[in-house]
Every structure is written in structure tokens, then in C-alpha cells.
Design a protein around this motif. Structure first.
Motif, short mmCIF file in Angstrom:
data_model
loop_
_atom_site.label_atom_id
_atom_site.label_comp_id
_atom_site.label_asym_id
_atom_site.label_seq_id
_atom_site.Cartn_x
_atom_site.Cartn_y
_atom_site.Cartn_z
N LEU A 389 0.81 -1.22 0.00
CA LEU A 389 0.00 0.00 0.00
C LEU A 389 0.85 1.27 0.00
O LEU A 389 0.47 2.27 -0.61
N LEU A 415 0.17 2.68 -12.13
CA LEU A 415 -0.14 3.51 -10.97
C LEU A 415 0.83 4.67 -10.84
O LEU A 415 0.46 5.73 -10.33
N LEU A 431 -4.30 5.03 -1.76
CA LEU A 431 -4.67 3.63 -1.94
C LEU A 431 -5.18 3.06 -0.62
O LEU A 431 -4.61 3.31 0.44
N ALA A 440 -9.52 -3.43 -4.05
CA ALA A 440 -8.67 -2.25 -4.03
C ALA A 440 -9.51 -0.99 -4.23
O ALA A 440 -10.50 -0.98 -4.96
N VAL A 442 -8.83 3.14 -5.08
CA VAL A 442 -7.93 4.23 -5.44
C VAL A 442 -8.73 5.52 -5.40
O VAL A 442 -9.73 5.64 -6.10
#
Length: 449
Positions: A389, A415, A431, A440, A442
Motif C-alpha cells: 500500500l 499507478l 490507496l 482495491a 484508489v
């Protein structure tokens, strides 16, 4: 010839020596003046005491006291001697005119022919009226012993001053040498560190003074540079690895095409495969160029009013069939000043990241929080590994098997590009894992119009 030393230690020793010499000379000069004045004061005090005793005796009509004094003389109002010490019989301390002029206590210094051989003798004279009759008493004290004491003091100070200067200079040199020894050690160790990938570090200097703090600061700087060097080297290694595979495939497909020139269909398949690898190489080169510009602060964005919700919906319709993701976009229209092309690149990389992780559904939520646009991209995949992370935005970061290739186009830059584009828009990206879909998450924050 160079008079000023080149080394810091030499310059400090020179300044210390000169400063100490000046201070020492001033202090010893003041000491000599003080001692000289103390001797003069002792002489004047002795004369005053003898004068008081003799005045008292003369007022009591005891002139024998004047004759018994080592050096005294009593004068009549017209300046002629009335009584004289036995030691200076036949000689006078004052002339008649000088004696007649005395109307108060006076101290003078002069040279009188009082020696037996007629040679002049330096004496200190105290003259004072005895009473209202006009008589004057003068007492004297030879200054030979005082002059000799002053000369001895001057000789002692003249001999001691250079010795003290040399001693203090040597002591200052030793102190500077001890104080700057850690600097020499740091210099030698720094010279021995040839490259940033060396495991050697600067030694710790005990204490909490300026040199110790400098050593700690330099050590921390070397550690940060070493980490940055390791990251750059890993980036070059990963980039080389990513470039090697498509180049090898491209060469293989071209070799197949050359070997099958008589088979048009085989040549066509090889050229199509080669074109795909060339597209992959071009995308990688563009991504690397974008990141290089972002690091140099030269990533430009063409800002114009953009409805991010509408843009996300149009991209979802285009990305769904390509990635196999079920994209659900929610939110009211939100207008920001941004580069629409770059924002599409952000959404494309996030979609590729989710698809590579094995996600099947994505929820995109666009909202306005105060002066910030909030775009939340959440999937139902396995999420980011806990240890990833904090570093997932770094270039070519690898996680576990589930997200080992969770980057744009499988190149490990997706990313990183997301963060670079968001940063160029004066925004930020974060994140997490968890709701709303359990995978996940974002979060992109951009300044709203």
C-alpha cells in the motif's frame, strides 16, 4: 610565500595565537602599570606618614626629630634651612624660592645632588606648611629601590610574555587538533566511500555539538541518496527487463516472417504480432517519457473545463468491452479545469490495473467535497497486499501473484502514471482496501473549479 595557512586548523590556530597574544600583552601591560602605581602609592604613603610625624614633632618644638629622619629638612619663612637630617647635612632639598612658594602639601619628583660623590639622585619630595608661621617641612625618599623593583618587574614580564604566548599557542593547537579530529575522520571515511551502493557509512560522532550534528546530517543524506540510487538502479533494471521481452518477441516474429516469405498468411500473422509488440514498446516509451517529464517538473497539462462524471461514463463504455470489467459510474456532474486526455489515461490505467488483478466489477464514484473533486475507483478484486500500500505508486513495484502485474499494460508503470498525472493537476492519490466492493480502492482528489 603564503603567510596564511591553507588548512582550517592552521587558520584557527593562527587567529587563536594572535588573539591570545594581543589579550596577553594588554593584560600584562595593565599589570605592569598597576604594580608601578602601587609602588608609587607606597612611596607617597610613606612620605605622608613621615611628614605627619615630623610636623607633630616640630609643633611640639622637637627639632631633633627632623635631624633623626633619613631625609628631611625644615625651612624658615624666608626659605633658609632651620633643621636638616644628618644624612644630608650641608645639602638642601629645596631652594629658598621653592620653599617660600610652598603653601600647601605638594608631591614632586626630581634629581638632587645628594650623593657623597655629587652624582644626582632621583628622589620623591613631599613639602607642606608646618603651621601659620610660614615654616615649611620637606621629606624625601630615594627612588633607586623603587626603580630597581620596577625594572625587575619589567624584565620578568618581558621574559614571561613570549613563554606564555608560546605555551598558550601550543595549548590552542592541541585543543583545535582534538576538536577537529572527528572532521579528519569524517573526511577520510567520506573519501573511502566510492559509490552510493557501498555499505560503508560515516562514523557516528559522540556528543551533541555542531560536528556531531553535521556527521548525523551527512549520514542521513548518504542514506537517502543510497535509497534513491537503489531505486533508480532498480528502475533501470526493471525497464531493461520489460524492454527485453517485447524486443525479443519482435525479433522472433520478424525472423519468422523472413523465413516464411513464400507463405503470405504466415507472414501476415508474424507482422501483426510484430506490430503488437511495437505498439507495446511505443506505449512503454511514452510512459517512461511521461514519468521523466513528471520528475523534471515538465509534465504539462492542457486545462479546460471537464465534466469528470460524464468523462468517466464515456470511458466506462469504451473500457468495459476491452477489459471485461463491469463498470458502474455514479455521481452528479462535477466540472474541473483539467486535461481530458490525461484524465482518460488515468481511468485507462486504473481499469488495466483492476483487470490484471482479476477483478470483475468496478464502481466509480464522483463527488464534490468542499473545493475538491473526489473520484473513487473501487473493484472487487483481491486488493493490494498490505506491504504494497505504501509503495504501489512507485515504478515497477511488484506484489504477490494476484497483483504482481497490476500495472498499466503489464509494464509496472500504470499507478506511477496515475500519480504523475494527478500531481500535475495539483491533486493527490491514495490507496486503500475494503468497501464498497471489498477490493482495491484508489482515491483521486483534484481541485474543483
Amino acid at each position: 610565500m603564503r603567510l596564511v595557512p591553507t588548512s582550517l586548523r592552521g587558520r584557527l590556530a593562527l587567529v587563536f595565537g594572535l588573539g591570545t597574544s594581543v589579550v596577553l600583552l594588554i593584560a600584562l601591560s595593565l599589570l605592569y602599570v598597576a604594580l608601578d602605581r602601587q609602588l608609587d602609592g607606597a612611596v607617597d604613603a610613606d612620605l605622608a606618614g613621615r611628614g605627619d610625624d615630623l610636623v607633630a614633632s616640630v609643633r611640639a618644638h622637637d627639632l631633633a626629630a627632623v635631624a633623626g629622619d633619613p631625609m628631611a629638612q625644615l625651612y624658615a619663612p624666608d626659605g633658609t634651612p632651620i633643621a636638616t637630617s644628618a644624612a644630608i647635612t650641608g645639602r638642601t632639598l629645596l631652594t629658598p624660592a621653592q620653599a617660600s612658594a610652598v603653601d600647601r602639601t605638594t608631591l614632586t619628583t626630581g634629581s638632587l645632588a645628594l650623593r657623597a660623590d655629587g652624582a644626582p639622585l632621583r628622589v620623591r619630595l613631599l613639602s607642606r606648611p608646618v603651621d601659620d608661621s610660614g615654616r615649611v617641612l620637606t621629606v624625601a625618599l630615594p627612588l633607586a629601590a623603587v626603580d630597581q623593583a620596577g625594572s625587575r618587574q619589567l624584565i620578568v614580564l618581558a621574559v614571561a610574555t613570549p613563554a606564555l604566548i608560546v605555551l598558550l599557542g601550543a595549548l590552542g593547537w592541541l585543543l583545535l587538533r582534538a576538536a577537529l579530529r572527528p572532521v579528519d575522520l569524517l573526511t577520510r571515511e567520506a573519501a573511502a566511500i566510492s559509490t552510493l551502493d557501498s555499505d560503508r557509512r560515516l562514523p557516528a560522532v559522540p556528543g551533541d555539538d555542531e560536528i556531531a550534528r553535521l556527521a548525523a546530517t551527512l549520514g542521513s543524506m548518504l542514506s537517502r541518496l543510497s535509497v534513491a540510487f537503489a531505486r533508480e538502479r532498480a528502475f533501470v533494471d526493471d525497464a531493461s527487463h520489460e524492454l527485453r521481452t517485447p524486443v525479443a518477441v519482435l525479433r522472433g516474429e520478424l525472423d519468422l516472417a523472413l523465413a516464411a516469405v513464400d507463405d503470405p498468411e504466415e507472414v501476415r500473422r508474424s507482422l501483426l504480432a510484430a506490430r503488437g509488440q511495437a505498439i507495446k514498446l511505443g506505449r512503454l516509451a511514452e510512459d517512461l517519457l511521461l514519468l521523466a517529464r513528471e520528475r523534471a517538473g515538465a509534465l504539462l497539462v492542457q486545462r479546460e473545463p471537464v465534466d469528470v462524471t460524464d468523462l468517466a461514463r464515456s470511458e466506462a463504455r469504451a473500457l468495459g468491452p476491452v477489459t471485461g470489467l463491469d463498470l458502474d459510474v455514479r455521481g452528479d456532474p462535477v466540472i474541473v479545469e483539467a486535461d481530458a486526455v490525461r484524465l482518460r489515461q488515468v481511468l485507462t490505467n486504473l481499469a488495466a490495473n483492476s483487470a490484471a488483478a482479476g477483478a470483475t466489477a468496478v464502481r466509480v464514484t464522483v463527488s464534490l467535497e468542499r473545493d475538491l473533486l473526489r473520484l473513487e475507483w473501487a473493484d472487487d478484486g483481491p486488493g493490494f497486499p498490505p506491504g504494497l500500500l505504501d509503495t504501489a505508486f512507485e515504478r515497477f513495484v511488484r506484489g504477490d501473484a494476484a497483483r504482481g502485474a497490476a500495472t498499466g499494460a503489464g509494464l509496472g508503470l500504470g499507478l506511477s502514471i496515475v500519480r504523475a498525472v494527478v500531481t500535475a493537476h495539483d491533486g493527490s492519490a491514495h490507496l486503500t482496501n475494503g468497501p464498497p466492493l471489498g477490493g482495491a480502492v484508489v482515491t483521486v482528489l483534484l481541485p474543483a473549479s
